[in-house]
Design an enzyme around this catalytic site. Structure first.
Site, mmCIF file in Angstrom:
data_model
loop_
_atom_site.group_PDB
_atom_site.id
_atom_site.type_symbol
_atom_site.label_atom_id
_atom_site.label_comp_id
_atom_site.label_asym_id
_atom_site.label_seq_id
_atom_site.Cartn_x
_atom_site.Cartn_y
_atom_site.Cartn_z
ATOM 1 N N ARG A 191 -9.990 4.128 5.944
ATOM 2 C CA ARG A 191 -8.566 3.864 5.723
ATOM 3 C C ARG A 191 -8.210 3.992 4.239
ATOM 4 O O ARG A 191 -7.068 4.251 3.885
ATOM 5 C CB ARG A 191 -8.197 2.468 6.258
ATOM 6 N N ARG A 241 -12.788 -8.762 3.450
ATOM 7 C CA ARG A 241 -12.312 -8.523 4.811
ATOM 8 C C ARG A 241 -13.468 -8.497 5.799
ATOM 9 O O ARG A 241 -13.337 -8.994 6.921
ATOM 10 C CB ARG A 241 -11.526 -7.206 4.857
ATOM 11 N N ARG A 284 0.874 -1.186 0.000
ATOM 12 C CA ARG A 284 0.000 0.000 0.000
ATOM 13 C C ARG A 284 0.904 1.227 0.000
ATOM 14 O O ARG A 284 2.068 1.135 0.417
ATOM 15 C CB ARG A 284 -0.841 0.022 1.289
HETATM 16 N N1 LIG Z 1 -1.361 -16.221 9.139
HETATM 17 C C1 LIG Z 1 -0.789 -15.046 8.899
HETATM 18 N N2 LIG Z 1 -1.528 -13.946 8.783
HETATM 19 C C2 LIG Z 1 -0.903 -12.767 8.548
HETATM 20 C C3 LIG Z 1 0.499 -12.662 8.413
HETATM 21 N N3 LIG Z 1 0.817 -11.372 8.172
HETATM 22 C C4 LIG Z 1 -0.336 -10.695 8.191
HETATM 23 N N4 LIG Z 1 -1.381 -11.525 8.406
HETATM 24 C C5 LIG Z 1 -2.808 -11.197 8.525
HETATM 25 O O1 LIG Z 1 -3.335 -11.017 7.243
HETATM 26 C C6 LIG Z 1 -4.479 -10.162 7.342
HETATM 27 C C7 LIG Z 1 -4.424 -9.120 6.261
HETATM 28 O O2 LIG Z 1 -3.328 -8.261 6.474
HETATM 29 P P1 LIG Z 1 -3.153 -6.952 5.592
HETATM 30 O O3 LIG Z 1 -3.248 -7.299 4.147
HETATM 31 O O4 LIG Z 1 -1.919 -6.261 6.035
HETATM 32 O O5 LIG Z 1 -4.459 -6.105 5.882
HETATM 33 P P2 LIG Z 1 -5.066 -5.359 7.160
HETATM 34 O O6 LIG Z 1 -5.135 -6.334 8.289
HETATM 35 O O7 LIG Z 1 -6.394 -4.948 6.678
HETATM 36 O O8 LIG Z 1 -4.176 -4.210 7.470
HETATM 37 C C8 LIG Z 1 -4.475 -9.616 8.766
HETATM 38 O O9 LIG Z 1 -5.431 -10.349 9.517
HETATM 39 C C9 LIG Z 1 -3.087 -9.915 9.259
HETATM 40 O O10 LIG Z 1 -3.055 -10.136 10.655
HETATM 41 C C10 LIG Z 1 1.266 -13.868 8.539
HETATM 42 O O11 LIG Z 1 2.483 -13.900 8.447
HETATM 43 N N5 LIG Z 1 0.565 -15.011 8.774
HETATM 44 N N1 LIG Z 2 -9.462 3.334 18.337
HETATM 45 C C1 LIG Z 2 -9.570 3.809 17.100
HETATM 46 N N2 LIG Z 2 -10.449 4.772 16.829
HETATM 47 C C2 LIG Z 2 -10.600 5.251 15.575
HETATM 48 N N3 LIG Z 2 -9.896 4.818 14.494
HETATM 49 C C3 LIG Z 2 -9.009 3.836 14.709
HETATM 50 C C4 LIG Z 2 -8.790 3.278 15.997
HETATM 51 N N4 LIG Z 2 -7.853 2.322 15.905
HETATM 52 C C5 LIG Z 2 -7.478 2.284 14.606
HETATM 53 N N5 LIG Z 2 -8.165 3.192 13.880
HETATM 54 C C6 LIG Z 2 -8.079 3.418 12.429
HETATM 55 O O1 LIG Z 2 -8.777 2.325 11.821
HETATM 56 C C7 LIG Z 2 -8.107 1.895 10.645
HETATM 57 C C8 LIG Z 2 -7.748 0.412 10.784
HETATM 58 O O2 LIG Z 2 -6.696 0.263 11.727
HETATM 59 P P1 LIG Z 2 -5.426 -0.648 11.405
HETATM 60 O O3 LIG Z 2 -4.439 -0.408 12.507
HETATM 61 O O4 LIG Z 2 -4.971 -0.434 10.014
HETATM 62 O O5 LIG Z 2 -6.102 -2.109 11.563
HETATM 63 P P2 LIG Z 2 -5.535 -3.557 11.291
HETATM 64 O O6 LIG Z 2 -4.037 -3.493 11.341
HETATM 65 O O7 LIG Z 2 -6.092 -4.383 12.406
HETATM 66 O O8 LIG Z 2 -6.064 -3.961 9.963
HETATM 67 C C9 LIG Z 2 -6.897 2.787 10.454
HETATM 68 O O9 LIG Z 2 -7.212 3.789 9.515
HETATM 69 C C10 LIG Z 2 -6.662 3.372 11.856
HETATM 70 O O10 LIG Z 2 -6.085 4.654 11.777
#
Ligand SMILES: Nc1nc2c(ncn2[C@@H]2O[C@H](COP(=O)(O)OP(=O)(O)O)[C@@H](O)[C@H]2O)c(=O)[nH]1
Ligand SMILES: Nc1ncnc2c1ncn2[C@@H]1O[C@H](COP(=O)(O)OP(=O)(O)O)[C@@H](O)[C@H]1O
Length: 207
Positions: free
Chosen positions: A146, A157, A53
């Site tokens: 986001r 998701r 991203r």
């Molecule tokens: N099993 C597994 N899940 C992962 C790993 N790295 C990231 N994830 C999970 O993959 C999912 C998608 O991650 P990402 O594409 O970064 O999207 P986001 O969670 O929406 O920020 C999330 O639930 C992460 O916790 C990994 O190494 N193993």
């Molecule tokens: N407590 C909160 N209140 C409002 N917005 C939040 C909070 N925690 C996270 N966010 C926002 O929500 C979005 C998702 O959070 P993120 O950390 O990317 O989630 P994840 O890693 O679990 O996918 C981001 O844009 C983040 O800035």
């Protein structure tokens, strides 16, 4: 018989697994933790086949690889766990965890529910933390705001989130459950849960 679980656990600080639906706030919380406790925590950099991203860095947020490369490395036994999530492969390489543990830091893994279940079959012995959103509505709003996902990816998701939120209720699956409503409150709870481990690392690394 020798107790290998104990031996491993005593070799260094316990890792921390952070899991929960996409959009729950895992990255936000763990980035705060890494920033505040520099020299205490280290992030396990996963591999993924998804595209970076804007703002994400190869080797820092993820190792971005093709499916061919990832499949070959998985076949070679280089991964502790791997999973398919929302049409992409994700996995924790053994090297990613070892790199953090070699520095005697608390290794943080951000992994999905399949990852949690698979890590339970290893001897990593982490603290399992579940980060949950206050509601599906809030989760959807945060994911939309986001602005990282296409509508299709967003729907995938949200579907995975519903499944995740159901499974998370399974007793004993997680050691700590944090509802990320107010960010500062959630972060405070996370720090409280990890305080003992943080102190151990500080004591060891300062002695
Ligand atoms: N099993 C597994 N899940 C992962 C790993 N790295 C990231 N994830 C999970 O993959 C999912 C998608 O991650 P990402 O594409 O970064 O999207 P986001 O969670 O929406 O920020 C999330 O639930 C992460 O916790 C990994 O190494 N193993
Ligand atoms: N407590 C909160 N209140 C409002 N917005 C939040 C909070 N925690 C996270 N966010 C926002 O929500 C979005 C998702 O959070 P993120 O950390 O990317 O989630 P994840 O890693 O679990 O996918 C981001 O844009 C983040 O800035």
């Amino acid at each position: 018989m020798r107790d290998h679980t104990k031996e491993k656990a005593m070799a260094g600080p316990r890792p921390v697994v952070m899991s929960g639906p996409s959009g729950a706030g895992k990255s936000t919380l763990l980035k705060k933790l890494l920033k505040e406790f520099d020299g205490v925590f280290g992030f396990s950099v996963s591999h993924t086949t998804r595209s970076p991203r804007p703002g994400e860095e190869d080797g820092k947020d993820y190792h971005y690889v093709t499916r061919e490369v990832m499949q070959a490395d998985v076949a070679k036994g280089e991964f502790l766990e791997n999973a398919e999530f929302s049409g992409n492969m994700y996995g924790t390489s053994k090297a990613a965890v070892q790199a953090v543990q070699a520095k005697n830091l608390i290794c943080i893994l951000d992994i999905d529910m399949q990852g949690v279940k698979n890590i339970k079959r290893t001897d990593l012995n982490p603290i399992y933390v579940s980060i949950q959103p206050p509601s599906m509505e809030t989760l959807e709003k945060r994911l939309r705001d986001r602005k990282t996902e296409s509508e299709e990816s967003l729907q995938k998701r949200l579907h995975a989130a519903k499944v995740d939120m159901e499974i998370s209720k399974e007793p004993g699956l997680f050691d700590v459950l944090i509802i990320n409503d107010d960010l500062d409150l959630a972060y405070g709870k996370l720090k409280d849960a990890l305080l003992e481990e943080i102190q151990k690392v500080r004591d060891t690394n300062n002695s």
